[in-house]
Every structure is written in C-alpha cells, then in structure tokens.
Write a protein that holds these residues in place. Structure first.
Motif, mmCIF file in Angstrom:
data_model
loop_
_atom_site.group_PDB
_atom_site.id
_atom_site.type_symbol
_atom_site.label_atom_id
_atom_site.label_comp_id
_atom_site.label_asym_id
_atom_site.label_seq_id
_atom_site.Cartn_x
_atom_site.Cartn_y
_atom_site.Cartn_z
ATOM 1 N N SER A 65 1.365 2.652 5.006
ATOM 2 C CA SER A 65 0.025 2.198 5.349
ATOM 3 C C SER A 65 -0.040 0.716 5.688
ATOM 4 O O SER A 65 -0.901 0.288 6.463
ATOM 5 N N ASP A 66 0.862 -0.088 5.121
ATOM 6 C CA ASP A 66 0.834 -1.527 5.356
ATOM 7 C C ASP A 66 1.554 -1.942 6.638
ATOM 8 O O ASP A 66 1.622 -3.129 6.965
ATOM 9 N N ASP A 81 0.054 5.622 14.269
ATOM 10 C CA ASP A 81 -1.280 5.987 14.714
ATOM 11 C C ASP A 81 -1.555 5.558 16.153
ATOM 12 O O ASP A 81 -2.488 6.056 16.786
ATOM 13 N N ARG A 136 0.851 -1.190 0.000
ATOM 14 C CA ARG A 136 0.000 0.000 0.000
ATOM 15 C C ARG A 136 0.891 1.246 0.000
ATOM 16 O O ARG A 136 2.085 1.162 -0.242
ATOM 17 N N GLU A 141 -1.249 1.939 11.341
ATOM 18 C CA GLU A 141 -0.421 2.472 10.269
ATOM 19 C C GLU A 141 0.782 3.203 10.859
ATOM 20 O O GLU A 141 0.707 3.773 11.954
ATOM 21 N N ASN A 153 3.228 6.304 10.263
ATOM 22 C CA ASN A 153 3.203 7.562 9.519
ATOM 23 C C ASN A 153 4.576 8.117 9.177
ATOM 24 O O ASN A 153 4.703 8.920 8.257
ATOM 25 N N TYR A 188 4.218 6.098 3.125
ATOM 26 C CA TYR A 188 4.018 7.398 3.750
ATOM 27 C C TYR A 188 5.314 8.122 4.057
ATOM 28 O O TYR A 188 5.351 9.353 4.128
#
Length: 447
Positions: free
Chosen positions: A354-355, A435, A335, A407, A409, A338
C-alpha cells in the motif's frame, strides 16, 4: 550455515510492458517455463511476452466481473497452455491454448526456451488473437469473490479461496490430458474471516523427506486469512483434508503467503507470510528427532503429533504439525504488505504494498531460533540501507513510490528473455503490478 550476500542490491526500472492497461491490475503471474506473463485486470487477462515486453494474447469473455487472480497449470507439453482464473463473480474459469509449434521448433510461444537455450535468437514471436484461447470450463460453488487460485505441483489439485471464508480443493479427474473434468474433493471452512490466499508446497526434496513414512499426503496446502491466521492442510489416511496447524503471530489480515521455492538441504520448505501489519514473517516446521515408539499405532516422533495451542476439534490426532515463526524480516513498510515473492534462484525476497515501496531482503544465515517480536525487530532496523534483523535477514535495497502515487498490488521474480538480458532464461528481474495499470519490470544488480 553462513551465506554470502552482497552489501546491497540496486533496483532500477526497465521499459514498462506495452500496452498500458489504463485500469487497475491485480497480479502478474509468470509461466513456470515459457517467457509468458499473465496479468489480471478488469474482466480479462492479458498475456505478455517476456521476450518483447509486449502483449502476446488476451483472455476475455469468460467472467462477468473483474479477474482477481490466475495460475498456470504445470507439467503441460510444449504447444499447450492451461490457465485458471479466479473472479469477483465467484467463479473460477479454465482456459486452454493449443497451437502447434512452427517447423524448426520456434512457434508463437517460443518453445525453444523450454529446451534451456539462452543463446540470442531473432524474434519469431507472432501476435495472437483472442480466439487462440478457449474458455473450456467454469468451476462454481463459492458464494463470493475468489481471491486466489493455486495448482498443486503435479497439477492434480487446484485450490481456490474466497471472501466466503472457504477453501475449495478440486481434483482433475479427466481421462485425457486435455479433457477438462474437475470435481470437488474438499470444502475447508475453519477460517473465521475472508481467505486472501492459498499456496501449495512445491515439489522439492525436503517436502518428500519430511513427508515420508508419515500419515499425511505429500501435498501440503496453506491458506491466509482476514482472521490474522494461516492454516496448514493435509490429506489424511482416510482421504479427508484436515487442518494440521494454525499459525498465529500477525496482528492484522494476512494478505498472502509462499512456501520456500528452493532448499539448500533436505529440510521441509519454510513458509513466508505477509500482512496488513506491515511485516513479512518466516515460519519453520519443527521436526523432533527422537527414537520412535508406538503410541496408538503411530510413531511418537511424528512431527504431526507435536503439541500446539488453538487446535480445532476437527484436527485428527495423528496429523498435527508445529510451525514456529523463526524470522520477522526488518520492518520497512509503513502500511499493508500486499505481496511478497521468494526467488528460487537467489533466495532473495521482494515485497511491496500500500505504501508503494519495493523492498529486497537477503538472508545471511540459516534460521535456527524463534524470531524476536516485531516490536524488537523494528527497534533494530533503523535506516533501510543498513536494516537487519536478529534472525539473519537484512534489507539490501528499496525503491520508493515504485508506481508513483499508486498502490502496488503485486510483485514477482521472473526470468529475463528481453533483448537487454545478459543471460536469457537465467537472469532474473522483478515485475510489479499496480493500480495505475502499468506492468513494470525492474533490473536487479548486486553491488
């Protein structure tokens, strides 16, 4: 030139920073010389000590919405700190810390570290209150949330970018070192989408050589956008900031970018970009070596005059650069990527997103040819442990679910000063921010 790489790099967790933030954290920015780490979350910034892996101080009360990003102002003397924060409230805030070092040179900011001492020392760090930070200035002008802030190498310029599709360049015009007076010198509005990140080229020998006897300034700025492109900006001879190159190749939003922090020769630093398309790319400035001829009063072999497609009409004829994608790192992410960080010491790159995957890459050789397509790269990678690209990069290590189900960041390389470090101030570690509100350090070891 071939370089020696370990067969793999192990990435193992160290005890997390304390206290947990218990809320989404966006990024953690290491100070360039001191053992401090600034983490953005909610409406505040928590500054952690890299010596104790605990809270050093906090900045709050300056923004009405979440703080998205931060940058340390470079070049300040010991005992003084300056941090700029960018917020979802569409403003950037300037914060200052001034505190005299204790007698003997070991103060609350551990000034001795800046003197290059790696010897083990007793912990003399003091807990600091929020009052030690002063919120001195608000920079207003953006219409929407600020996504990224970045200082030029000298600290003279500050770049901010926003969801409003603009990049603002601010100049420090204060008469004194601690006098906060900034004015807007440019508003850049050629991107067609939200601007996710800005980054200045570092002050390295390659930058100076490539820019000498040219018509552009030494300061070079790059911006990454939701429009899937990256743009390169320079100040021209008339003092106007202009777009000199448009980098196209990513298939989705470009989440961020970073110039190569160190070069082995005097070439211009390369640029790393990472995207929602799951790829990390390396771009190289093409410099033609030809005999100079006079054309319109400018050198014909100026790399800024190289032909390129999609040049906006606002580009000055004498300021054009040709940037080519010379590597697509082996595909590992499923995915959006970031964040990615390029180590100034080892040259390794770490990425996350994201992964929840943390990936470490190494380069086997200098890149001298354009990269194969992302599709061709992915066909070659296979299993992550042996993945490599045609362009000299290969995967050295991975960590799945680095923050559990959350996730990640942000990822960054930074120096280790904690008790477990074998060489304080020299040894590196990774720090990830997620997160879950946990700031996680990771030990990296070559196998």
């Amino acid at each position: 030139m071939a370089s020696s790489l370990p067969s793999s790099v192990s990435v193992t967790p160290l005890p997390p920073f304390k206290p947990d933030l218990y809320q989404r954290a966006w990024s953690s920015i290491p100070h360039p010389t001191l053992p401090l780490l600034a983490t953005c979350h909610a409406k505040a910034v928590t500054v952690f000590s890299l010596s104790t892996l605990t809270k050093h101080s906090s900045l709050s009360g300056g923004h009405t919405r979440s703080v998205r990003c931060a940058a340390w102002k470079p070049g300040l003397p010991p005992g003084k700190l300056c941090l700029v924060t960018g917020s979802f409230d569409a403003t950037a805030g300037l914060w200052r810390w001034e505190k005299e070092a204790d007698e003997g040179g070991e103060g609350s900011m551990e000034v001795d570290v800046t003197k290059g001492s790696n010897a083990s020392r007793p912990d003399t760090e003091k807990d600091a209150s929020d009052d030690d930070w002063e919120f001195t200035l608000v920079l207003e002008g953006h219409e929407n949330e600020i996504k990224s802030v970045s200082f030029s190498p000298s600290g003279q310029y500050l770049a901010t970018c926003s969801r409003d599709k603009t990049v603002w360049i601010w100049e420090d015009v204060g008469a004194a070192e601690d006098e906060d007076e900034w004015e807007t010198v440019a508003v850049l509005s050629e991107h067609d989408g939200d601007i996710k990140a800005v980054a200045w080229c570092p002050d390295v020998p390659g930058r100076n050589k490539a820019s000498s006897n040219r018509h552009g300034s030494l300061d070079v700025l790059a911006s990454a956008s939701y429009d899937n492109t990256v743009r390169i900006w320079r100040e021209d001879g008339d003092g106007e900031w202009v777009c000199v190159s448009v980098l196209e190749g990513h298939e989705e939003t470009v989440w961020g970018l970073q110039f190569e922090p160190r070069t082995d020769n005097e070439r211009f630093p390369r640029l790393m970009t990472f995207s929602a398309d799951g790829t990390v790319r390396i771009w190289t400035l093409q410099v033609e070596e030809e005999e100079p001829t006079v054309e319109d009063g400018r050198d014909a072999n100026n790399p800024f005059r190289s032909a390129m497609s999609g040049i906006p009409n606002t580009m000055r004829r004498g300021l054009r650069e040709d940037w080519v994608c010379t590597a697509v790192l082996p595909k590992a992410h499923t995915r959006a990527v970031y964040s990615a960080s390029w180590s100034s010491d080892s040259g390794l790159i770490a990425s996350t997103g994201s992964d929840g995957l943390i990936v470490v890459y190494g380069e086997e050789k200098d890149v001298t040819k354009p990269a194969s397509s992302a599709e061709e790269q992915s066909k070659e990678t296979g299993d992550h442990g042996n993945a490599r690209s045609r362009d000299g990069w290969r995967i050295l290590g991975t960590v799945a679910n680095g923050h559990g189900a959350y996730e990640i960041n942000h990822v960054t390389w930074c120096k280790r000063y904690d008790a477990g470090a074998e060489q304080k101030g020299t040894e590196e570690m990774l720090v990830t921010t997620g997160d879950d509100g946990v700031i996680r350090p990771w030990q990296t070891r070559a196998d």
